[in-house]
Design an enzyme around this catalytic site. Structure first.
Site: not given
Ligand code: DGL
Length: 263
Positions: A11-12, A43, A75-76, A189, A191
């Protein structure tokens, strides 16, 4: 398959922990390498072209370093933009993260659902396609929130969460036409399940759906019959940028990631 071959989560930042958690429940002794691309974080505000170029190269390097049995793009944003490119670059199974629109549409009674993700994820045609296939009789209201990503990072880094900041971050979604009728929200997301409790306080009565448990089942299915260690080895958390703070390292330890490394 050698028992020591790890599962690689990517993931980011800390978001992939919401996928690692359910996976650990199904595969408790799996060796884990968790990679946070902190040098590329966030991301969600990056262009598709930037991510499509960055991710296959980085994942190729990580696979060379750790020889994982399987990679989870937890990570989506990365999955909706670059999953095909990553799969083409790697010769191991790659599991991606798809916004859980299908189960949300099944659960919704009001037939108005929210898709809460990053700005990059919610603008993808892939999301249009999922909505058309699985939620054709629902109104699907999308909202991208970099603020909520930062709040989740802050929470895992031990910082206090301001409930007003959460409420302000979701207000633009609820303020859209028919937004007040949303009864189910896709946490699109990785997160966001980490702050599901706080989101629940900001939007009482709303049901949240995320892909974590489904991805965990998919990983267990793809690795069926493979050998695992008898005892869970200490997991590795690798950061592509600066090392995490001591408070974040403690959070990672709670997910079984006791070894911290940087690239
Ligand atoms: N966790 C990430 C997602 O599922 C990206 C969060 C980010 O880096 O902006 O999209």
């Amino acid at each position: 398959m050698h028992p020591a071959a790890p599962l690689l989560f990517f993931d980011s930042g800390v978001g992939g922990l919401s996928v690692l958690g359910p996976t650990r429940l199904l595969l408790p002794t799996a060796p884990i390498v968790y990679v946070a691309d902190s040098a590329g974080y966030p991301y969600g505000t990056k262009s598709d072209a930037e991510l499509a170029e960055r991710l296959p190269a980085l994942l190729t390097r990580l696979v060379e370093l750790f020889s994982p049995r399987l990679a989870v793009i937890a990570c989506n944003t990365a999955s909706t933009i670059a999953l095909d490119h990553v799969r083409a670059a790697l010769d191991i199974p790659v599991v991606g993260t798809v916004p859980a629109i299908k189960p949300a549409a099944v659960a919704s009674k009001s037939r108005v659902i929210g898709v809460l993700g990053t700005e990059a994820t919610v603008r993808q045609l892939y999301v249009d396609d999922l909505a058309a296939r699985f939620a054709a009789d629902c109104i699907v209201i999308r909202h991208g929130s970099p603020e909520l990503v930062a709040i989740a990072e802050a929470k895992l880094a031990g910082e206090a969460i301001d409930p007003h900041a959460i409420a302000a971050a979701v207000r633009p979604m609820l303020a859209q036409p028919r937004g007040a009728e949303i009864d189910t929200i896709v946490l699109a997301c990785t997160h966001f399940p980490l702050i599901a409790e706080e989101l629940g306080l900001a939007m009482p009565g709303v049901t949240f759906v995320d892909g974590g448990p489904g991805i965990a089942r998919r990983v267990a299915w793809l690795t069926q019959g493979q050998a695992w260690p008898d005892v869970a080895p200490v997991g590795i958390a690798l950061f592509t940028g600066a090392a995490p703070s001591p408070a974040l390292a403690r959070s990672l330890d709670r997910f079984g990631l006791g070894t911290i490394a940087t690239l």
